[in-house]
Enzyme design. Structure first.
Site, PDB file in Angstrom:
ATOM      1  CE  LYS A 125     -26.372  41.888 -14.526  1.00 20.36           C
ATOM      2  NZ  LYS A 125     -27.430  41.820 -15.547  1.00 20.36           N
ATOM      3  CG  ASP A 165     -25.989  39.066 -17.293  1.00 20.55           C
ATOM      4  OD1 ASP A 165     -26.806  39.820 -17.836  1.00 20.55           O
ATOM      5  OD2 ASP A 165     -24.767  39.138 -17.523  1.00 20.55           O
TER       6      ASP A 165
HETATM    7  P1  NDP Z   1     -25.265  33.713 -22.362  1.00 19.09           P
HETATM    8  O1  NDP Z   1     -24.252  33.317 -21.359  1.00 19.09           O
HETATM    9  O2  NDP Z   1     -26.448  32.858 -22.590  1.00 19.09           O
HETATM   10  O3  NDP Z   1     -24.564  33.952 -23.776  1.00 19.09           O
HETATM   11  C1  NDP Z   1     -23.552  34.888 -23.939  1.00 19.09           C
HETATM   12  C2  NDP Z   1     -23.038  34.791 -25.358  1.00 19.09           C
HETATM   13  O4  NDP Z   1     -22.095  35.822 -25.606  1.00 19.09           O
HETATM   14  C3  NDP Z   1     -22.315  33.481 -25.626  1.00 19.09           C
HETATM   15  O5  NDP Z   1     -22.467  33.163 -26.976  1.00 19.09           O
HETATM   16  C4  NDP Z   1     -20.856  33.835 -25.312  1.00 19.09           C
HETATM   17  O6  NDP Z   1     -19.935  32.994 -25.979  1.00 19.09           O
HETATM   18  C5  NDP Z   1     -20.803  35.231 -25.886  1.00 19.09           C
HETATM   19  N1  NDP Z   1     -19.777  36.014 -25.198  1.00 19.09           N
HETATM   20  C6  NDP Z   1     -19.686  36.280 -23.875  1.00 19.09           C
HETATM   21  N2  NDP Z   1     -18.601  37.014 -23.610  1.00 19.09           N
HETATM   22  C7  NDP Z   1     -18.007  37.210 -24.795  1.00 19.09           C
HETATM   23  C8  NDP Z   1     -16.853  37.898 -25.199  1.00 19.09           C
HETATM   24  N3  NDP Z   1     -16.068  38.555 -24.301  1.00 19.09           N
HETATM   25  N4  NDP Z   1     -16.541  37.902 -26.517  1.00 19.09           N
HETATM   26  C9  NDP Z   1     -17.333  37.262 -27.421  1.00 19.09           C
HETATM   27  N5  NDP Z   1     -18.445  36.591 -27.106  1.00 19.09           N
HETATM   28  C10 NDP Z   1     -18.771  36.569 -25.812  1.00 19.09           C
HETATM   29  O7  NDP Z   1     -25.708  35.205 -21.952  1.00 19.09           O
HETATM   30  P2  NDP Z   1     -26.997  36.005 -22.372  1.00 19.09           P
HETATM   31  O8  NDP Z   1     -27.394  35.654 -23.754  1.00 19.09           O
HETATM   32  O9  NDP Z   1     -27.972  35.892 -21.275  1.00 19.09           O
HETATM   33  O10 NDP Z   1     -26.444  37.512 -22.314  1.00 19.09           O
HETATM   34  C11 NDP Z   1     -25.898  38.177 -23.456  1.00 19.09           C
HETATM   35  C12 NDP Z   1     -25.947  39.679 -23.220  1.00 19.09           C
HETATM   36  O11 NDP Z   1     -27.318  40.085 -23.006  1.00 19.09           O
HETATM   37  C13 NDP Z   1     -25.185  40.191 -21.996  1.00 19.09           C
HETATM   38  O12 NDP Z   1     -24.701  41.489 -22.272  1.00 19.09           O
HETATM   39  C14 NDP Z   1     -26.280  40.288 -20.931  1.00 19.09           C
HETATM   40  O13 NDP Z   1     -25.930  41.205 -19.900  1.00 19.09           O
HETATM   41  C15 NDP Z   1     -27.422  40.809 -21.789  1.00 19.09           C
HETATM   42  N6  NDP Z   1     -28.759  40.625 -21.234  1.00 19.09           N
HETATM   43  C16 NDP Z   1     -29.240  39.377 -20.924  1.00 19.09           C
HETATM   44  C17 NDP Z   1     -30.511  39.221 -20.439  1.00 19.09           C
HETATM   45  C18 NDP Z   1     -31.101  37.886 -20.196  1.00 19.09           C
HETATM   46  O14 NDP Z   1     -32.315  37.830 -19.927  1.00 19.09           O
HETATM   47  N7  NDP Z   1     -30.370  36.792 -20.303  1.00 19.09           N
HETATM   48  C19 NDP Z   1     -31.359  40.397 -20.158  1.00 19.09           C
HETATM   49  C20 NDP Z   1     -30.818  41.655 -20.621  1.00 19.09           C
HETATM   50  C21 NDP Z   1     -29.553  41.740 -21.108  1.00 19.09           C
HETATM   51  P3  NDP Z   1     -19.474  31.579 -25.313  1.00 19.09           P
HETATM   52  O15 NDP Z   1     -20.619  30.634 -25.598  1.00 19.09           O
HETATM   53  O16 NDP Z   1     -18.229  31.211 -26.014  1.00 19.09           O
HETATM   54  O17 NDP Z   1     -19.294  31.853 -23.853  1.00 19.09           O
END
Ligand code: NDP
Length: 450
Positions: A125, A165
Protein backbone atom coordinates in the site's frame (compact mmCIF):
# COMPACT_ATOMS: atom_id res chain seq x y z
CA UNK A 1 -2.66 -17.43 23.34
CA UNK A 2 0.83 -16.33 24.37
CA UNK A 3 2.22 -16.23 20.81
CA UNK A 4 -0.55 -13.87 19.68
CA UNK A 5 -0.21 -11.63 22.77
CA UNK A 6 3.53 -11.40 22.22
CA UNK A 7 3.05 -10.26 18.61
CA UNK A 8 0.52 -7.61 19.57
CA UNK A 9 2.76 -6.35 22.40
CA UNK A 10 5.77 -6.35 20.09
CA UNK A 11 4.21 -4.06 17.51
CA UNK A 12 2.84 -1.73 20.20
CA UNK A 13 6.32 -1.38 21.67
CA UNK A 14 8.04 -0.98 18.32
CA UNK A 15 5.51 1.35 16.70
CA UNK A 16 3.68 3.09 19.58
CA UNK A 17 2.03 5.75 17.37
CA UNK A 18 0.61 3.38 14.73
CA UNK A 19 -2.83 2.82 16.28
CA UNK A 20 -4.64 1.71 13.12
CA UNK A 21 -1.88 -0.83 12.46
CA UNK A 22 -2.26 -2.20 16.02
CA UNK A 23 -6.00 -2.54 15.41
CA UNK A 24 -5.61 -4.36 12.08
CA UNK A 25 -3.03 -6.77 13.51
CA UNK A 26 -5.18 -7.44 16.58
CA UNK A 27 -8.25 -8.11 14.43
CA UNK A 28 -6.40 -10.64 12.27
CA UNK A 29 -4.32 -12.35 14.95
CA UNK A 30 -7.15 -12.83 17.46
CA UNK A 31 -9.01 -14.91 14.87
CA UNK A 32 -5.96 -17.03 13.95
CA UNK A 33 -5.78 -18.80 17.32
CA UNK A 34 -7.39 -22.09 16.16
CA UNK A 35 -5.08 -22.48 13.15
CA UNK A 36 -1.97 -21.50 15.12
CA UNK A 37 -2.86 -24.01 17.85
CA UNK A 38 -3.55 -26.78 15.35
CA UNK A 39 -0.34 -26.34 13.33
CA UNK A 40 2.86 -25.60 15.26
CA UNK A 41 4.74 -24.90 12.01
CA UNK A 42 3.54 -21.29 11.88
CA UNK A 43 5.02 -20.30 15.23
CA UNK A 44 8.11 -22.46 14.56
CA UNK A 45 8.70 -20.50 11.33
CA UNK A 46 8.00 -17.11 13.00
CA UNK A 47 5.27 -16.47 10.44
CA UNK A 48 3.46 -13.79 12.46
CA UNK A 49 6.69 -11.92 13.21
CA UNK A 50 7.49 -11.96 9.48
CA UNK A 51 3.96 -10.96 8.43
CA UNK A 52 3.80 -7.89 10.70
CA UNK A 53 7.21 -6.70 9.49
CA UNK A 54 6.97 -5.36 5.92
CA UNK A 55 9.54 -6.61 3.41
CA UNK A 56 10.35 -2.99 2.64
CA UNK A 57 9.17 0.48 3.76
CA UNK A 58 9.89 3.35 1.42
CA UNK A 59 9.37 6.86 2.85
CA UNK A 60 10.06 9.79 0.58
CA UNK A 61 9.62 13.51 0.09
CA UNK A 62 7.54 14.92 -2.76
CA UNK A 63 8.40 18.48 -3.76
CA UNK A 64 6.21 20.33 -6.24
CA UNK A 65 5.18 23.85 -7.25
CA UNK A 66 1.63 25.15 -6.71
CA UNK A 67 -0.27 27.51 -9.03
CA UNK A 68 1.09 30.54 -7.15
CA UNK A 69 4.66 29.46 -7.83
CA UNK A 70 5.20 28.41 -4.21
CA UNK A 71 7.17 25.24 -3.50
CA UNK A 72 5.18 22.63 -1.55
CA UNK A 73 6.48 19.58 0.31
CA UNK A 74 4.58 16.38 1.14
CA UNK A 75 5.47 13.07 2.78
CA UNK A 76 4.88 9.91 0.77
CA UNK A 77 5.12 6.17 1.33
CA UNK A 78 5.14 2.83 -0.43
CA UNK A 79 5.09 -0.09 1.98
CA UNK A 80 5.78 -3.46 0.37
CA UNK A 81 4.47 -6.00 2.87
CA UNK A 82 4.60 -9.47 1.41
CA UNK A 83 5.19 -10.95 -2.05
CA UNK A 84 5.04 -14.68 -1.25
CA UNK A 85 2.13 -15.29 -3.65
CA UNK A 86 2.65 -12.55 -6.26
CA UNK A 87 3.92 -9.02 -6.89
CA UNK A 88 3.07 -6.44 -4.20
CA UNK A 89 -0.37 -5.06 -5.00
CA UNK A 90 -2.44 -2.37 -3.30
CA UNK A 91 -3.67 1.16 -3.78
CA UNK A 92 -2.29 4.64 -3.24
CA UNK A 93 -4.17 6.96 -0.89
CA UNK A 94 -3.86 10.76 -1.12
CA UNK A 95 -5.43 12.30 1.98
CA UNK A 96 -4.14 14.70 4.66
CA UNK A 97 -4.62 12.00 7.34
CA UNK A 98 -2.13 9.63 5.67
CA UNK A 99 0.75 8.52 7.92
CA UNK A 100 2.87 5.34 8.23
CA UNK A 101 0.37 3.70 10.62
CA UNK A 102 -2.52 4.10 8.19
CA UNK A 103 -0.51 2.83 5.23
CA UNK A 104 0.70 -0.12 7.30
CA UNK A 105 -2.80 -1.10 8.41
CA UNK A 106 -3.97 -0.96 4.81
CA UNK A 107 -0.96 -2.92 3.51
CA UNK A 108 -1.32 -5.57 6.19
CA UNK A 109 -5.02 -6.07 5.37
CA UNK A 110 -4.15 -6.23 1.69
CA UNK A 111 -1.98 -9.36 2.16
CA UNK A 112 -4.98 -11.45 3.24
CA UNK A 113 -7.49 -9.79 0.93
CA UNK A 114 -5.35 -10.43 -2.13
CA UNK A 115 -4.82 -14.06 -1.10
CA UNK A 116 -8.60 -14.51 -0.89
CA UNK A 117 -9.16 -13.37 -4.48
CA UNK A 118 -7.46 -16.59 -5.74
CA UNK A 119 -5.21 -14.42 -7.97
CA UNK A 120 -1.41 -14.17 -7.73
CA UNK A 121 -1.01 -10.89 -5.83
CA UNK A 122 1.03 -10.02 -2.75
CA UNK A 123 0.23 -7.14 -0.38
CA UNK A 124 1.38 -3.52 -0.37
CA UNK A 125 0.00 0.00 0.00
CA UNK A 126 1.16 3.55 -0.45
CA UNK A 127 0.12 7.15 -0.49
CA UNK A 128 0.78 10.67 0.65
CA UNK A 129 -0.57 13.36 2.97
CA UNK A 130 -1.24 15.44 -0.17
CA UNK A 131 -4.88 16.59 -0.39
CA UNK A 132 -6.18 16.69 -4.00
CA UNK A 133 -9.31 18.52 -2.79
CA UNK A 134 -9.38 22.15 -3.85
CA UNK A 135 -6.30 21.74 -6.10
CA UNK A 136 -6.37 22.57 -9.80
CA UNK A 137 -5.82 19.80 -12.36
CA UNK A 138 -2.40 21.30 -13.09
CA UNK A 139 -1.43 21.14 -9.41
CA UNK A 140 -2.61 17.53 -9.14
CA UNK A 141 -0.60 16.70 -12.27
CA UNK A 142 2.58 18.32 -10.93
CA UNK A 143 2.20 16.52 -7.62
CA UNK A 144 1.61 13.13 -9.32
CA UNK A 145 4.64 13.65 -11.57
CA UNK A 146 6.84 14.53 -8.60
CA UNK A 147 5.49 11.52 -6.67
CA UNK A 148 6.31 9.19 -9.57
CA UNK A 149 9.81 10.69 -9.92
CA UNK A 150 10.67 8.67 -6.81
CA UNK A 151 8.15 5.81 -6.92
CA UNK A 152 9.07 4.53 -10.39
CA UNK A 153 12.30 2.92 -9.19
CA UNK A 154 10.44 0.67 -6.74
CA UNK A 155 7.55 -0.58 -8.88
CA UNK A 156 7.10 -2.79 -11.96
CA UNK A 157 4.54 -5.08 -13.59
CA UNK A 158 6.18 -8.10 -11.88
CA UNK A 159 7.44 -6.28 -8.77
CA UNK A 160 4.84 -3.95 -7.31
CA UNK A 161 1.64 -2.77 -8.99
CA UNK A 162 -0.09 0.22 -7.28
CA UNK A 163 -3.70 1.30 -7.91
CA UNK A 164 -6.16 3.91 -6.61
CA UNK A 165 -7.73 4.41 -3.17
CA UNK A 166 -9.14 7.46 -1.37
CA UNK A 167 -8.17 10.57 -3.34
CA UNK A 168 -6.64 8.59 -6.20
CA UNK A 169 -9.04 8.05 -9.08
CA UNK A 170 -8.81 7.95 -12.89
CA UNK A 171 -7.29 11.46 -13.12
CA UNK A 172 -4.45 10.74 -10.69
CA UNK A 173 -3.73 7.29 -12.19
CA UNK A 174 -3.47 8.98 -15.61
CA UNK A 175 -0.87 11.51 -14.45
CA UNK A 176 1.06 8.86 -12.51
CA UNK A 177 1.12 6.46 -15.46
CA UNK A 178 2.16 9.16 -17.92
CA UNK A 179 5.15 10.09 -15.79
CA UNK A 180 6.14 6.43 -15.28
CA UNK A 181 6.09 5.90 -19.05
CA UNK A 182 8.07 9.09 -19.65
CA UNK A 183 10.82 8.21 -17.16
CA UNK A 184 11.19 4.51 -17.98
CA UNK A 185 10.24 4.45 -21.66
CA UNK A 186 8.11 1.40 -20.90
CA UNK A 187 4.43 0.76 -21.56
CA UNK A 188 3.47 -2.02 -19.21
CA UNK A 189 0.85 -2.90 -16.61
CA UNK A 190 2.59 -1.15 -13.73
CA UNK A 191 -0.55 0.53 -12.39
CA UNK A 192 -4.16 -0.61 -12.42
CA UNK A 193 -7.26 1.53 -12.65
CA UNK A 194 -6.02 2.86 -16.00
CA UNK A 195 -8.41 4.38 -18.54
CA UNK A 196 -9.77 2.05 -21.22
CA UNK A 197 -7.84 3.60 -24.12
CA UNK A 198 -4.47 2.77 -22.59
CA UNK A 199 -4.72 -0.60 -20.87
CA UNK A 200 -7.54 -0.25 -18.34
CA UNK A 201 -10.14 -2.91 -17.69
CA UNK A 202 -13.88 -2.62 -18.04
CA UNK A 203 -15.63 -3.01 -14.65
CA UNK A 204 -12.57 -1.75 -12.65
CA UNK A 205 -14.42 1.47 -11.78
CA UNK A 206 -17.48 -0.44 -10.61
CA UNK A 207 -15.67 -3.45 -9.13
CA UNK A 208 -15.41 -2.70 -5.42
CA UNK A 209 -19.01 -1.50 -5.07
CA UNK A 210 -20.51 -4.21 -7.28
CA UNK A 211 -18.39 -6.86 -5.55
CA UNK A 212 -19.49 -5.69 -2.11
CA UNK A 213 -23.14 -6.10 -3.09
CA UNK A 214 -22.47 -9.53 -4.66
CA UNK A 215 -20.87 -10.52 -1.37
CA UNK A 216 -23.92 -9.30 0.60
CA UNK A 217 -26.14 -11.29 -1.72
CA UNK A 218 -24.10 -14.47 -1.01
CA UNK A 219 -24.37 -13.92 2.75
CA UNK A 220 -28.11 -13.31 2.51
CA UNK A 221 -28.71 -16.44 0.41
CA UNK A 222 -27.55 -18.48 3.42
CA UNK A 223 -30.47 -17.14 5.48
CA UNK A 224 -32.99 -17.33 2.64
CA UNK A 225 -33.05 -13.56 2.10
CA UNK A 226 -32.21 -11.13 -0.72
CA UNK A 227 -31.94 -7.39 -1.33
CA UNK A 228 -35.03 -6.92 -3.47
CA UNK A 229 -37.25 -4.14 -2.11
CA UNK A 230 -35.04 -3.66 0.97
CA UNK A 231 -33.93 -0.36 2.49
CA UNK A 232 -30.14 -0.03 2.62
CA UNK A 233 -27.82 2.56 4.13
CA UNK A 234 -24.51 3.50 2.53
CA UNK A 235 -21.78 5.82 3.85
CA UNK A 236 -19.29 7.69 1.70
CA UNK A 237 -19.99 9.12 -1.72
CA UNK A 238 -16.85 8.23 -3.63
CA UNK A 239 -16.00 5.38 -5.97
CA UNK A 240 -17.04 2.55 -3.66
CA UNK A 241 -20.27 4.15 -2.42
CA UNK A 242 -21.45 5.19 -5.89
CA UNK A 243 -21.11 1.73 -7.45
CA UNK A 244 -22.49 0.01 -4.35
CA UNK A 245 -25.62 2.12 -4.81
CA UNK A 246 -25.73 1.40 -8.55
CA UNK A 247 -25.69 -2.38 -7.96
CA UNK A 248 -28.16 -2.12 -5.06
CA UNK A 249 -30.57 -0.32 -7.37
CA UNK A 250 -30.10 -2.99 -10.06
CA UNK A 251 -31.03 -5.60 -7.42
CA UNK A 252 -34.22 -3.67 -6.55
CA UNK A 253 -33.00 -2.26 -3.21
CA UNK A 254 -33.57 1.32 -2.03
CA UNK A 255 -30.33 3.02 -0.90
CA UNK A 256 -31.33 6.01 1.25
CA UNK A 257 -28.11 7.55 2.62
CA UNK A 258 -24.72 8.88 1.49
CA UNK A 259 -22.07 10.90 3.35
CA UNK A 260 -18.82 12.76 2.86
CA UNK A 261 -16.29 14.47 5.08
CA UNK A 262 -18.64 17.44 5.59
CA UNK A 263 -22.01 15.79 6.26
CA UNK A 264 -24.66 13.24 5.33
CA UNK A 265 -27.76 12.96 3.15
CA UNK A 266 -30.90 11.03 4.05
CA UNK A 267 -33.11 10.69 0.99
CA UNK A 268 -36.19 8.58 1.80
CA UNK A 269 -37.14 8.37 -1.86
CA UNK A 270 -33.84 6.70 -2.68
CA UNK A 271 -30.53 8.27 -3.69
CA UNK A 272 -30.60 9.92 -7.12
CA UNK A 273 -27.55 8.27 -8.65
CA UNK A 274 -27.24 10.55 -11.68
CA UNK A 275 -27.25 13.60 -9.40
CA UNK A 276 -24.70 11.99 -7.05
CA UNK A 277 -22.36 11.16 -9.94
CA UNK A 278 -22.67 14.71 -11.29
CA UNK A 279 -21.76 16.20 -7.87
CA UNK A 280 -18.91 13.84 -6.98
CA UNK A 281 -17.48 12.60 -10.28
CA UNK A 282 -17.85 15.77 -12.36
CA UNK A 283 -18.06 18.80 -10.05
CA UNK A 284 -16.07 17.25 -7.13
CA UNK A 285 -18.36 19.23 -4.81
CA UNK A 286 -19.82 18.69 -1.32
CA UNK A 287 -23.05 16.77 -0.68
CA UNK A 288 -24.71 20.00 0.40
CA UNK A 289 -25.29 20.43 -3.35
CA UNK A 290 -27.45 17.30 -3.34
CA UNK A 291 -29.93 18.81 -0.87
CA UNK A 292 -30.07 22.03 -2.91
CA UNK A 293 -31.13 20.02 -5.98
CA UNK A 294 -33.42 17.54 -4.23
CA UNK A 295 -35.62 19.43 -1.82
CA UNK A 296 -37.04 16.37 -0.03
CA UNK A 297 -33.59 15.11 0.93
CA UNK A 298 -32.35 15.91 4.41
CA UNK A 299 -28.76 17.21 4.82
CA UNK A 300 -27.02 17.04 8.21
CA UNK A 301 -23.65 18.83 8.37
CA UNK A 302 -20.95 17.16 10.45
CA UNK A 303 -21.10 20.07 12.96
CA UNK A 304 -24.53 18.75 13.98
CA UNK A 305 -23.43 15.13 14.53
CA UNK A 306 -23.85 14.09 18.15
CA UNK A 307 -20.63 13.12 19.93
CA UNK A 308 -19.25 9.76 18.90
CA UNK A 309 -21.99 8.65 16.52
CA UNK A 310 -22.27 8.49 12.77
CA UNK A 311 -25.92 9.35 11.97
CA UNK A 312 -25.87 7.20 8.81
CA UNK A 313 -26.00 4.09 11.02
CA UNK A 314 -29.00 5.38 13.00
CA UNK A 315 -31.34 5.31 10.01
CA UNK A 316 -33.34 2.02 10.07
CA UNK A 317 -32.23 -0.36 7.35
CA UNK A 318 -32.17 -4.01 6.32
CA UNK A 319 -28.54 -3.91 5.16
CA UNK A 320 -25.68 -1.45 5.73
CA UNK A 321 -22.69 -0.75 3.46
CA UNK A 322 -19.92 1.28 5.17
CA UNK A 323 -18.00 2.71 2.21
CA UNK A 324 -16.13 5.83 3.42
CA UNK A 325 -13.15 5.21 5.69
CA UNK A 326 -11.66 3.38 8.69
CA UNK A 327 -13.41 3.40 12.09
CA UNK A 328 -16.52 5.18 10.81
CA UNK A 329 -18.83 2.73 12.63
CA UNK A 330 -18.37 2.29 16.38
CA UNK A 331 -20.06 0.25 19.11
CA UNK A 332 -22.91 2.77 19.58
CA UNK A 333 -23.55 2.76 15.83
CA UNK A 334 -23.50 -1.06 15.73
CA UNK A 335 -26.02 -1.24 18.56
CA UNK A 336 -28.30 1.22 16.77
CA UNK A 337 -28.14 -0.80 13.54
CA UNK A 338 -29.05 -4.02 15.37
CA UNK A 339 -31.82 -2.35 17.38
CA UNK A 340 -33.36 -1.08 14.15
CA UNK A 341 -33.41 -4.58 12.64
CA UNK A 342 -30.33 -4.54 10.39
CA UNK A 343 -29.63 -8.08 9.13
CA UNK A 344 -26.51 -7.56 7.05
CA UNK A 345 -23.34 -5.41 7.09
CA UNK A 346 -21.08 -5.66 4.04
CA UNK A 347 -17.94 -3.52 4.30
CA UNK A 348 -16.89 -1.61 1.17
CA UNK A 349 -14.33 0.45 3.09
CA UNK A 350 -11.22 -0.94 4.78
CA UNK A 351 -11.70 -1.56 8.52
CA UNK A 352 -14.74 0.76 8.77
CA UNK A 353 -16.01 -0.94 11.96
CA UNK A 354 -14.15 -0.69 15.26
CA UNK A 355 -13.20 -4.01 16.90
CA UNK A 356 -16.02 -3.54 19.47
CA UNK A 357 -18.55 -3.02 16.65
CA UNK A 358 -17.30 -6.16 14.87
CA UNK A 359 -17.73 -8.20 18.07
CA UNK A 360 -21.28 -6.85 18.41
CA UNK A 361 -22.18 -8.00 14.87
CA UNK A 362 -20.59 -11.42 15.35
CA UNK A 363 -22.35 -11.96 18.69
CA UNK A 364 -25.69 -10.94 17.17
CA UNK A 365 -25.07 -13.53 14.39
CA UNK A 366 -26.12 -11.19 11.60
CA UNK A 367 -24.57 -11.52 8.13
CA UNK A 368 -21.31 -9.63 8.60
CA UNK A 369 -18.83 -9.38 5.72
CA UNK A 370 -15.45 -7.94 6.83
CA UNK A 371 -13.80 -5.53 4.38
CA UNK A 372 -10.95 -7.81 3.42
CA UNK A 373 -13.51 -10.24 1.98
CA UNK A 374 -16.44 -8.01 1.00
CA UNK A 375 -14.41 -5.28 -0.74
CA UNK A 376 -11.91 -7.59 -2.47
CA UNK A 377 -13.72 -7.10 -5.80
CA UNK A 378 -11.68 -3.98 -6.56
CA UNK A 379 -8.31 -5.64 -6.29
CA UNK A 380 -9.70 -8.75 -7.98
CA UNK A 381 -10.56 -6.78 -11.12
CA UNK A 382 -7.16 -5.07 -10.82
CA UNK A 383 -5.74 -8.60 -11.05
CA UNK A 384 -7.88 -9.19 -14.13
CA UNK A 385 -6.54 -5.92 -15.56
CA UNK A 386 -3.00 -7.25 -15.06
CA UNK A 387 -3.97 -10.47 -16.86
CA UNK A 388 -5.43 -8.47 -19.77
CA UNK A 389 -2.29 -6.29 -19.95
CA UNK A 390 -0.01 -9.35 -19.95
CA UNK A 391 -1.95 -10.99 -22.78
CA UNK A 392 -2.63 -7.65 -24.56
CA UNK A 393 -6.27 -8.70 -24.91
CA UNK A 394 -9.12 -6.65 -23.44
CA UNK A 395 -12.16 -8.47 -22.08
CA UNK A 396 -15.80 -7.44 -22.51
CA UNK A 397 -17.84 -5.88 -19.70
CA UNK A 398 -20.00 -9.01 -19.38
CA UNK A 399 -17.00 -11.35 -19.27
CA UNK A 400 -15.23 -9.29 -16.61
CA UNK A 401 -18.35 -8.74 -14.50
CA UNK A 402 -19.10 -12.48 -14.63
CA UNK A 403 -15.56 -13.25 -13.45
CA UNK A 404 -15.91 -10.66 -10.65
CA UNK A 405 -19.17 -12.29 -9.58
CA UNK A 406 -17.53 -15.74 -9.55
CA UNK A 407 -14.59 -14.44 -7.50
CA UNK A 408 -16.92 -12.89 -4.90
CA UNK A 409 -18.85 -16.17 -4.66
CA UNK A 410 -15.61 -18.06 -4.22
CA UNK A 411 -14.33 -15.66 -1.53
CA UNK A 412 -17.60 -16.14 0.33
CA UNK A 413 -17.58 -19.94 0.09
CA UNK A 414 -13.87 -20.13 1.03
CA UNK A 415 -14.42 -17.93 4.12
CA UNK A 416 -17.62 -19.74 5.05
CA UNK A 417 -16.14 -23.27 4.68
CA UNK A 418 -12.96 -22.31 6.53
CA UNK A 419 -15.04 -20.90 9.41
CA UNK A 420 -16.89 -24.24 9.62
CA UNK A 421 -13.61 -26.18 9.56
CA UNK A 422 -12.50 -24.26 12.66
CA UNK A 423 -15.83 -24.58 14.54
CA UNK A 424 -16.85 -20.99 13.90
CA UNK A 425 -19.69 -21.49 11.39
CA UNK A 426 -21.07 -18.17 10.15
CA UNK A 427 -18.11 -16.16 11.47
CA UNK A 428 -16.62 -14.75 8.27
CA UNK A 429 -13.97 -12.80 10.18
CA UNK A 430 -12.42 -16.05 11.38
CA UNK A 431 -13.05 -17.71 8.00
CA UNK A 432 -11.55 -14.93 5.85
CA UNK A 433 -8.55 -14.34 8.10
CA UNK A 434 -7.62 -18.02 8.37
CA UNK A 435 -8.19 -18.73 4.66
CA UNK A 436 -6.04 -15.78 3.57
CA UNK A 437 -3.40 -16.46 6.22
CA UNK A 438 -3.00 -20.16 5.35
CA UNK A 439 -2.37 -19.49 1.67
CA UNK A 440 0.31 -16.86 2.36
CA UNK A 441 1.90 -18.60 5.37
CA UNK A 442 2.19 -21.97 3.60
CA UNK A 443 3.74 -20.26 0.57
CA UNK A 444 6.28 -18.54 2.84
CA UNK A 445 7.21 -21.86 4.43
CA UNK A 446 7.52 -23.52 0.99
CA UNK A 447 9.96 -20.80 -0.10
CA UNK A 448 12.28 -21.05 2.90
CA UNK A 449 13.52 -18.62 5.51
CA UNK A 450 13.64 -15.19 3.86
P1 NDP B 1 -13.01 8.05 -2.69
O1 NDP B 1 -11.91 9.02 -2.48
O2 NDP B 1 -13.57 7.86 -4.04
O3 NDP B 1 -14.22 8.39 -1.70
C1 NDP B 1 -14.06 8.41 -0.33
C2 NDP B 1 -15.36 8.87 0.30
O4 NDP B 1 -15.28 8.77 1.71
C3 NDP B 1 -15.68 10.32 -0.02
O5 NDP B 1 -17.07 10.47 -0.02
C4 NDP B 1 -15.06 11.06 1.17
O6 NDP B 1 -15.66 12.32 1.41
C5 NDP B 1 -15.40 10.10 2.28
N1 NDP B 1 -14.43 10.23 3.37
C6 NDP B 1 -13.09 10.07 3.31
N2 NDP B 1 -12.53 10.28 4.50
C7 NDP B 1 -13.54 10.58 5.32
C8 NDP B 1 -13.62 10.88 6.69
N3 NDP B 1 -12.51 10.93 7.47
N4 NDP B 1 -14.85 11.12 7.22
C9 NDP B 1 -15.96 11.05 6.44
N5 NDP B 1 -15.96 10.77 5.14
C10 NDP B 1 -14.76 10.53 4.59
O7 NDP B 1 -12.47 6.66 -2.09
P2 NDP B 1 -13.00 5.20 -2.35
O8 NDP B 1 -14.46 5.20 -2.54
O9 NDP B 1 -12.12 4.59 -3.37
O10 NDP B 1 -12.62 4.49 -0.96
C11 NDP B 1 -13.53 4.41 0.14
C12 NDP B 1 -13.09 3.28 1.06
O11 NDP B 1 -13.07 2.04 0.32
C13 NDP B 1 -11.69 3.41 1.65
O12 NDP B 1 -11.67 2.81 2.93
C14 NDP B 1 -10.84 2.56 0.70
O13 NDP B 1 -9.63 2.12 1.33
C15 NDP B 1 -11.80 1.42 0.45
N6 NDP B 1 -11.53 0.62 -0.74
C16 NDP B 1 -11.50 1.18 -1.99
C17 NDP B 1 -11.28 0.41 -3.10
C18 NDP B 1 -11.35 0.96 -4.47
O14 NDP B 1 -11.32 0.16 -5.42
N7 NDP B 1 -11.48 2.26 -4.67
C19 NDP B 1 -10.99 -1.03 -2.96
C20 NDP B 1 -11.16 -1.56 -1.63
C21 NDP B 1 -11.39 -0.74 -0.57
P3 NDP B 1 -15.14 13.65 0.62
O15 NDP B 1 -15.77 13.55 -0.75
O16 NDP B 1 -15.65 14.79 1.41
O17 NDP B 1 -13.65 13.55 0.59
Amino acid sequence: MEYINNINNLIKEKYPMQLEFHQAVREVTESLEPVLKKYGKYEQNAILERLVTPDREIHFRVTWVDDNGKVQVNRAYRIEFNSAIGPYKGGLRFHPSVNPGIIKFLGFEQIFKNALTTLAMGGGKGGSDFDPKGKSDAEVMRFCQAFMNELYRHIGAHTDVPAGDIGVGAREIGYLYGQYRKITNRFDGVLTGKALNWGGSLVRTEATGYGCVYFAQEMLKEIGENLDGKICTVSGSGNVAIYTIEKLQQFGALAVTISDSKGMIYDKEGIDLALLKEIKEVKRASLEEYAKEKKNAQYTPISQYKDGINPVWHIPCFAAFPSATQNELNLEDAKALLKNGCKCVSEGANMPSTIEAVHEFINAKICYGPGKAANAGGVAVSGLEMAQNASMTPWSFEQTDKKLHQIMESIFSNASETAKEFNAAGNLVVGANIAGFRKVADSMIDQGVL
